[in-house]
Design a protein around this motif. Structure first.
Motif, PDB file in Angstrom:
ATOM      1  N   GLU A   1       0.838  -1.203   0.000  1.00  0.00           N
ATOM      2  CA  GLU A   1       0.000   0.000   0.000  1.00  0.00           C
ATOM      3  C   GLU A   1       0.870   1.248   0.000  1.00  0.00           C
ATOM      4  OE1 GLU A   1      -2.920   0.069   3.105  1.00  0.00           O
ATOM      5  OE2 GLU A   1      -3.859  -1.772   2.404  1.00  0.00           O
ATOM      6  N   SER A   2       1.988   1.194   0.711  1.00  0.00           N
ATOM      7  CA  SER A   2       2.925   2.317   0.756  1.00  0.00           C
ATOM      8  C   SER A   2       3.922   2.168  -0.384  1.00  0.00           C
ATOM      9  CB  SER A   2       3.685   2.305   2.083  1.00  0.00           C
ATOM     10  OG  SER A   2       2.798   2.324   3.164  1.00  0.00           O
ATOM     11  N   LEU A   3       4.647   3.244  -0.641  1.00  0.00           N
ATOM     12  CA  LEU A   3       5.723   3.172  -1.628  1.00  0.00           C
ATOM     13  C   LEU A   3       6.913   2.467  -0.994  1.00  0.00           C
ATOM     14  CD1 LEU A   3       5.573   6.775  -3.107  1.00  0.00           C
ATOM     15  CD2 LEU A   3       4.845   4.660  -4.212  1.00  0.00           C
ATOM     16  N   VAL A   4       7.426   1.446  -1.666  1.00  0.00           N
ATOM     17  CA  VAL A   4       8.585   0.698  -1.188  1.00  0.00           C
ATOM     18  C   VAL A   4       9.515   0.473  -2.370  1.00  0.00           C
ATOM     19  CG1 VAL A   4       9.416  -1.477  -0.197  1.00  0.00           C
ATOM     20  CG2 VAL A   4       7.287  -0.484   0.619  1.00  0.00           C
ATOM     21  N   TRP A   5      10.810   0.700  -2.138  1.00  0.00           N
ATOM     22  CA  TRP A   5      11.824   0.440  -3.156  1.00  0.00           C
ATOM     23  C   TRP A   5      12.822  -0.561  -2.597  1.00  0.00           C
ATOM     24  CZ3 TRP A   5      10.130   5.247  -1.720  1.00  0.00           C
ATOM     25  CH2 TRP A   5       9.423   5.975  -2.682  1.00  0.00           C
ATOM     26  N   LEU A   6      13.322  -1.424  -3.473  1.00  0.00           N
ATOM     27  CA  LEU A   6      14.279  -2.453  -3.076  1.00  0.00           C
ATOM     28  C   LEU A   6      15.378  -2.540  -4.126  1.00  0.00           C
ATOM     29  CD1 LEU A   6      14.896  -4.835  -1.066  1.00  0.00           C
ATOM     30  CD2 LEU A   6      13.703  -6.285  -2.712  1.00  0.00           C
ATOM     31  N   VAL A   7      16.624  -2.523  -3.664  1.00  0.00           N
ATOM     32  CA  VAL A   7      17.791  -2.638  -4.530  1.00  0.00           C
ATOM     33  C   VAL A   7      18.635  -3.793  -4.005  1.00  0.00           C
ATOM     34  CG1 VAL A   7      19.842  -1.434  -5.387  1.00  0.00           C
ATOM     35  CG2 VAL A   7      17.763  -0.137  -4.903  1.00  0.00           C
ATOM     36  N   ALA A   8      19.143  -4.623  -4.922  1.00  0.00           N
ATOM     37  CA  ALA A   8      19.949  -5.785  -4.518  1.00  0.00           C
ATOM     38  C   ALA A   8      21.255  -5.808  -5.290  1.00  0.00           C
ATOM     39  CB  ALA A   8      19.180  -7.071  -4.777  1.00  0.00           C
ATOM     40  N   GLU A   9      22.313  -6.221  -4.597  1.00  0.00           N
ATOM     41  CA  GLU A   9      23.618  -6.434  -5.224  1.00  0.00           C
ATOM     42  C   GLU A   9      24.197  -7.712  -4.655  1.00  0.00           C
ATOM     43  OE1 GLU A   9      26.062  -3.092  -4.304  1.00  0.00           O
ATOM     44  OE2 GLU A   9      25.036  -1.762  -5.700  1.00  0.00           O
ATOM     45  N   GLN A  10      24.926  -8.412  -5.504  1.00  0.00           N
ATOM     46  CA  GLN A  10      25.568  -9.641  -5.049  1.00  0.00           C
ATOM     47  C   GLN A  10      27.080  -9.427  -5.053  1.00  0.00           C
ATOM     48  OE1 GLN A  10      24.938 -13.136  -7.468  1.00  0.00           O
ATOM     49  NE2 GLN A  10      24.901 -14.456  -5.674  1.00  0.00           N
ATOM     50  N   HIS A  11      27.724  -9.773  -3.940  1.00  0.00           N
ATOM     51  CA  HIS A  11      29.176  -9.674  -3.800  1.00  0.00           C
ATOM     52  C   HIS A  11      29.686 -11.017  -3.304  1.00  0.00           C
ATOM     53  CE1 HIS A  11      28.940  -5.322  -4.262  1.00  0.00           C
ATOM     54  NE2 HIS A  11      27.973  -5.323  -3.354  1.00  0.00           N
ATOM     55  N   ASP A  12      30.542 -11.657  -4.078  1.00  0.00           N
ATOM     56  CA  ASP A  12      31.121 -12.954  -3.691  1.00  0.00           C
ATOM     57  C   ASP A  12      30.043 -13.960  -3.268  1.00  0.00           C
ATOM     58  OD1 ASP A  12      33.724 -11.945  -4.141  1.00  0.00           O
ATOM     59  OD2 ASP A  12      33.761 -11.089  -2.122  1.00  0.00           O
ATOM     60  N   GLY A  13      28.940 -13.995  -4.004  1.00  0.00           N
ATOM     61  CA  GLY A  13      27.880 -14.959  -3.732  1.00  0.00           C
ATOM     62  C   GLY A  13      26.934 -14.566  -2.612  1.00  0.00           C
ATOM     63  N   GLN A  14      27.204 -13.445  -1.956  1.00  0.00           N
ATOM     64  CA  GLN A  14      26.349 -13.008  -0.851  1.00  0.00           C
ATOM     65  C   GLN A  14      25.543 -11.787  -1.276  1.00  0.00           C
ATOM     66  OE1 GLN A  14      29.278 -12.450   2.292  1.00  0.00           O
ATOM     67  NE2 GLN A  14      28.618 -14.383   3.184  1.00  0.00           N
ATOM     68  N   TRP A  15      24.287 -11.749  -0.836  1.00  0.00           N
ATOM     69  CA  TRP A  15      23.379 -10.673  -1.218  1.00  0.00           C
ATOM     70  C   TRP A  15      23.407  -9.525  -0.228  1.00  0.00           C
ATOM     71  CZ3 TRP A  15      21.291 -10.245  -5.829  1.00  0.00           C
ATOM     72  CH2 TRP A  15      21.279 -11.376  -6.644  1.00  0.00           C
ATOM     73  N   GLN A  16      23.378  -8.315  -0.777  1.00  0.00           N
ATOM     74  CA  GLN A  16      23.252  -7.093   0.015  1.00  0.00           C
ATOM     75  C   GLN A  16      22.053  -6.335  -0.527  1.00  0.00           C
ATOM     76  OE1 GLN A  16      25.154  -6.364   2.740  1.00  0.00           O
ATOM     77  NE2 GLN A  16      26.074  -8.363   2.357  1.00  0.00           N
ATOM     78  N   PHE A  17      21.154  -5.967   0.353  1.00  0.00           N
ATOM     79  CA  PHE A  17      19.937  -5.275  -0.051  1.00  0.00           C
ATOM     80  C   PHE A  17      19.886  -3.891   0.576  1.00  0.00           C
ATOM     81  CE2 PHE A  17      18.907  -9.773  -0.228  1.00  0.00           C
ATOM     82  CZ  PHE A  17      18.261  -9.878  -1.452  1.00  0.00           C
ATOM     83  N   LYS A  18      19.236  -2.990  -0.136  1.00  0.00           N
ATOM     84  CA  LYS A  18      18.904  -1.672   0.397  1.00  0.00           C
ATOM     85  C   LYS A  18      17.427  -1.463   0.104  1.00  0.00           C
ATOM     86  CE  LYS A  18      21.653   1.820  -0.549  1.00  0.00           C
ATOM     87  NZ  LYS A  18      22.567   2.715  -1.290  1.00  0.00           N
ATOM     88  N   ALA A  19      16.740  -0.846   1.036  1.00  0.00           N
ATOM     89  CA  ALA A  19      15.307  -0.629   0.851  1.00  0.00           C
ATOM     90  C   ALA A  19      14.893   0.664   1.524  1.00  0.00           C
ATOM     91  CB  ALA A  19      14.512  -1.804   1.431  1.00  0.00           C
ATOM     92  N   SER A  20      13.774   1.192   1.063  1.00  0.00           N
ATOM     93  CA  SER A  20      13.212   2.380   1.692  1.00  0.00           C
ATOM     94  C   SER A  20      11.708   2.394   1.454  1.00  0.00           C
ATOM     95  CB  SER A  20      13.838   3.651   1.107  1.00  0.00           C
ATOM     96  OG  SER A  20      13.393   4.772   1.859  1.00  0.00           O
ATOM     97  N   SER A  21      11.039   3.211   2.241  1.00  0.00           N
ATOM     98  CA  SER A  21       9.591   3.371   2.109  1.00  0.00           C
ATOM     99  C   SER A  21       9.220   4.781   2.526  1.00  0.00           C
ATOM    100  CB  SER A  21       8.861   2.369   3.008  1.00  0.00           C
ATOM    101  OG  SER A  21       7.471   2.634   2.987  1.00  0.00           O
ATOM    102  N   ASP A  22       8.060   5.225   2.049  1.00  0.00           N
ATOM    103  CA  ASP A  22       7.555   6.528   2.470  1.00  0.00           C
ATOM    104  C   ASP A  22       6.854   6.441   3.829  1.00  0.00           C
ATOM    105  OD1 ASP A  22       5.392   5.038   1.498  1.00  0.00           O
ATOM    106  OD2 ASP A  22       4.364   6.798   0.694  1.00  0.00           O
TER     107      ASP A  22
END
Length: 136
Positions: free
Chosen positions: A52-73
């Motif tokens: 229902e809210s605005l949500v953004w998700l960004v993902a990057e993989q480094h050496d097989g491991q995932w790193q995520f960044k997210a935000s919402s209003d």
């Protein structure tokens, strides 16, 4: 599956919280500590649909491991995202696929506080994570 160190620390903080008000305060504090997304990261391509809210998700993989960044209003949702991210950071694709998010929120004492729409929104975020992981 054992908890990452940061997730264990968050779990201990939530276990010490007395009642929903203290947990809500912890969520707000954690949401404020989320690394902000740039305007370019808040692009439509990174938007999570099904919330229902605005949500953004960004993902990057480094050496097989995932790193995520997210935000919402939404403030409370930013806190829930922070709690989610602390649990998934650094997992590999297999660990991420095996993660039981409902169990994590139950451990934190938050499952009863999740309205159906928030629960659906978090599920949409997890589905988006799975999509991003499978695209790599």
């Amino acid at each position: 599956m054992s908890l990452p160190v940061r997730a264990q620390a968050v779990l201990e903080r939530f276990e010490q919280a007395r009642g929903w008000e203290q947990r809500a305060r912890l969520l707000m504090q954690m949401g404020e500590q989320l690394e902000p997304l740039s305007d370019t990261q808040k692009a439509e391509d990174n938007r999570v649909h099904g919330c229902e809210s605005l949500v953004w998700l960004v993902a990057e993989q480094h050496d097989g491991q995932w790193q995520f960044k997210a935000s919402s209003d939404a403030r409370l949702l930013r806190g829930l995202l922070a709690v989610l991210l602390v649990r998934v950071q650094g997992l590999d694709s297999r660990e991420l696929a095996a993660l039981d998010l409902r169990e994590w929120f139950t451990q934190l004492g938050l499952e009863r506080q999740l309205s159906p729409s928030r629960s659906n929104g978090l599920h949409a975020v997890l589905l988006r994570m799975a999509e991003l992981v499978s695209d790599h």
